[in-house]
Design a protein around this motif. Sequence first.
Motif, PDB file in Angstrom:
ATOM      1  N   GLU B   5       0.505 -20.973  14.052  1.00 27.18           N
ATOM      2  CA  GLU B   5       0.505 -19.468  13.514  1.00 27.18           C
ATOM      3  C   GLU B   5       0.068 -19.429  12.039  1.00 27.18           C
ATOM      4  OE1 GLU B   5       0.409 -16.476  14.429  1.00 27.18           O
ATOM      5  OE2 GLU B   5       0.095 -17.209  16.534  1.00 27.18           O
ATOM      6  N   HIS B   6      -0.847 -20.284  11.581  1.00 27.54           N
ATOM      7  CA  HIS B   6      -1.045 -20.337  10.314  1.00 27.54           C
ATOM      8  C   HIS B   6      -2.177 -19.313  10.231  1.00 27.54           C
ATOM      9  CE1 HIS B   6       1.531 -23.327   8.868  1.00 27.54           C
ATOM     10  NE2 HIS B   6       1.271 -24.312   9.463  1.00 27.54           N
ATOM     11  N   SER B   7      -1.988 -18.722   8.832  1.00 30.26           N
ATOM     12  CA  SER B   7      -3.118 -17.763   8.722  1.00 30.26           C
ATOM     13  C   SER B   7      -4.544 -18.485   8.408  1.00 30.26           C
ATOM     14  CB  SER B   7      -3.001 -17.180   7.056  1.00 30.26           C
ATOM     15  OG  SER B   7      -3.168 -18.145   5.986  1.00 30.26           O
ATOM     16  N   PRO B   8      -5.418 -17.854   8.488  1.00 27.09           N
ATOM     17  CA  PRO B   8      -6.821 -18.528   8.453  1.00 27.09           C
ATOM     18  C   PRO B   8      -7.290 -19.228   7.332  1.00 27.09           C
ATOM     19  CG  PRO B   8      -7.614 -16.327   9.479  1.00 27.09           C
ATOM     20  CD  PRO B   8      -5.878 -16.346   9.061  1.00 27.09           C
ATOM     21  N   THR B  10      -4.977 -20.804   5.507  1.00 28.42           N
ATOM     22  CA  THR B  10      -4.184 -22.170   5.518  1.00 28.42           C
ATOM     23  C   THR B  10      -5.043 -23.182   6.211  1.00 28.42           C
ATOM     24  OG1 THR B  10      -2.085 -20.711   5.281  1.00 28.42           O
ATOM     25  CG2 THR B  10      -2.074 -22.936   6.145  1.00 28.42           C
ATOM     26  N   GLU B  28       1.506 -18.922   1.863  1.00 28.21           N
ATOM     27  CA  GLU B  28       1.942 -17.628   2.714  1.00 28.21           C
ATOM     28  C   GLU B  28       2.282 -16.384   1.964  1.00 28.21           C
ATOM     29  OE1 GLU B  28       1.282 -17.117   5.829  1.00 28.21           O
ATOM     30  OE2 GLU B  28       0.586 -18.987   6.034  1.00 28.21           O
ATOM     31  N   HIS B  31       0.035 -13.870   0.939  1.00 30.87           N
ATOM     32  CA  HIS B  31      -0.241 -12.959   1.799  1.00 30.87           C
ATOM     33  C   HIS B  31       0.419 -11.654   2.057  1.00 30.87           C
ATOM     34  CE1 HIS B  31      -2.812 -16.429   3.306  1.00 30.87           C
ATOM     35  NE2 HIS B  31      -3.377 -15.721   3.999  1.00 30.87           N
ATOM     36  N   ARG B  34      -0.281  -6.957   2.687  1.00 37.36           N
ATOM     37  CA  ARG B  34      -1.149  -6.570   3.519  1.00 37.36           C
ATOM     38  C   ARG B  34      -1.710  -5.278   3.474  1.00 37.36           C
ATOM     39  NH1 ARG B  34      -0.667 -11.030   6.965  1.00 37.36           N
ATOM     40  NH2 ARG B  34       1.205 -12.379   6.387  1.00 37.36           N
ATOM     41  N   SER B  57      -7.973 -11.975   6.356  1.00 34.28           N
ATOM     42  CA  SER B  57      -7.403 -12.297   7.560  1.00 34.28           C
ATOM     43  C   SER B  57      -7.906 -12.069   8.931  1.00 34.28           C
ATOM     44  CB  SER B  57      -5.811 -12.151   7.344  1.00 34.28           C
ATOM     45  OG  SER B  57      -5.726 -10.854   7.387  1.00 34.28           O
ATOM     46  N   PRO B  80     -12.818 -14.443   8.661  1.00 34.16           N
ATOM     47  CA  PRO B  80     -11.120 -14.916   8.265  1.00 34.16           C
ATOM     48  C   PRO B  80     -11.158 -16.270   7.424  1.00 34.16           C
ATOM     49  CG  PRO B  80     -11.561 -13.878  10.292  1.00 34.16           C
ATOM     50  CD  PRO B  80     -13.094 -14.006   9.731  1.00 34.16           C
ATOM     51  N   GLY B  81     -10.167 -16.231   6.413  1.00 40.02           N
ATOM     52  CA  GLY B  81      -9.681 -17.360   5.565  1.00 40.02           C
ATOM     53  C   GLY B  81     -10.505 -17.191   4.218  1.00 40.02           C
ATOM     54  N   GLU B 105      -8.246  -6.788   8.017  1.00 38.53           N
ATOM     55  CA  GLU B 105      -6.979  -6.840   7.432  1.00 38.53           C
ATOM     56  C   GLU B 105      -7.326  -7.824   6.237  1.00 38.53           C
ATOM     57  OE1 GLU B 105      -3.823  -5.943   8.926  1.00 38.53           O
ATOM     58  OE2 GLU B 105      -5.190  -4.732  10.302  1.00 38.53           O
TER      59      GLU B 105
END
Lengths: 244, 244
Positions: B5-8, B10, B28, B31, B34, B57, B80-81, B105
């Motif tokens: 479950e890491h962000s893109p 990350t 994190e 982020h 949002r 994201s 994303p990312g 997002e």
Amino acid sequence: MTSVEHSPLTRKLSAFVALSDVELAVLERLHQRRRSFVAGRDMVHQGQSSQAAYILSAGWVCSYKLQADGTRQIVDFQVPGDFLGLRSVLLRTSDHSFEPIVDIEAAEVMTSDLLEAFAQTPRLATAILWAASRDEAMVVEHLVGIGRRDADARMAHFLLELASRLALVGMGSREGYDCPLTQYHLADALGLSAVHVNRVLRQLRESGCVTFRDGHVTIHDHDRLVDLAEFDPAYLDQIGPLLK
Amino acid sequence: MTSVEHSPLTRKLSAFVALSDVELAVLERLHQRRRSFVAGRDMVHQGQSSQAAYILSAGWVCSYKLQADGTRQIVDFQVPGDFLGLRSVLLRTSDHSFEPIVDIEAAEVMTSDLLEAFAQTPRLATAILWAASRDEAMVVEHLVGIGRRDADARMAHFLLELASRLALVGMGSREGYDCPLTQYHLADALGLSAVHVNRVLRQLRESGCVTFRDGHVTIHDHDRLVDLAEFDPAYLDQIGPLLK
């Protein structure tokens, strides 16, 4: 802060940050490893790994990529005060090559020097990142030029951008500047043939806008050239210091 | 460090730096703010001043410049990312516009957040600068593409670049990926007409290389596509971490 005998990079960064004596000293220390390179021999090859960056103090350089078929796209030219290969300090291989157009003087900067300078003076780090951001904004403009401007507007935009950049380091003005580029350099930068470059330059000269001859660009009618190019210098972000 | 479950962002930075738990936590926190943006409405206008940057994201965005005659040059797409407007944190006005292609997002990042994160974790700063350098290397490739590649090679290169970028954040592979771009987006990015884009895509499909249809790119013959594009992914610099 005095204005005498600063390096071109110092002059350029001073447009962005009013540098303190300490910051000036750190910046001058980055110029310690002075080197000379001869015209026409690559300083950095595309694909080369873990090279240093350079601060150009005298002369002109072009950065380019070669295609497998031998054609060359010039990405940008570097003039005194510009970094060469700043990005490649972070990417593991250089994504393009650097070739001196004339004999040049440059200071070699190791990644460790740069990180140390950044740690000492965060304002200087911000100023150098500003310069890197501005370099990227120029590449974006070149992309827009090749993608969307006709040959006349593309050339006019190019000559005006150089005028602004050189004025920032005291090497030119709205009236003109010395320029060692050949028609082949212009062709490879603008995505035109050398014949087409020649025709465009003749048109610009005959219409009384600008003359590029014998290593000198003379801007006869700055306003008309700006109109032709739809030149908006905001992307160069060089009007007065941001950080006092 | 766990992989759940890491962000893109990350995921992307982890390709460059093996991030510690502290660094992950700082990342994190970036982020926190949002926000959602709807498709088709600019998030940032060219010429806008002192805006924040964003970390994308979910969804796709395009960055572009409008010419006075209404033509548009797309500079790049963000997936994303990716950061949006990281450069504009330093330049005083944004040099281009950002438009969501679908509903997206994104996390809003203030300059102060970024500088604080940099001060806390220099390795994270290096990783983010790596991402910025890579973004610039992509713009350089787009310049070379428009300046020097024919329409088929340009399209092939573009589709392969997206495959690599999306694979890095777990949204695609060598076999293909979902892609919300229209032929108008491709035309504005590649400097082609929509009719020409249509013809090029048909040729690539009929030759068995790649099919772009119904929002999905299917790569049938990766090697042949690489040959056609003369695609060398070194500029994306995404093979294994550099900083352990």
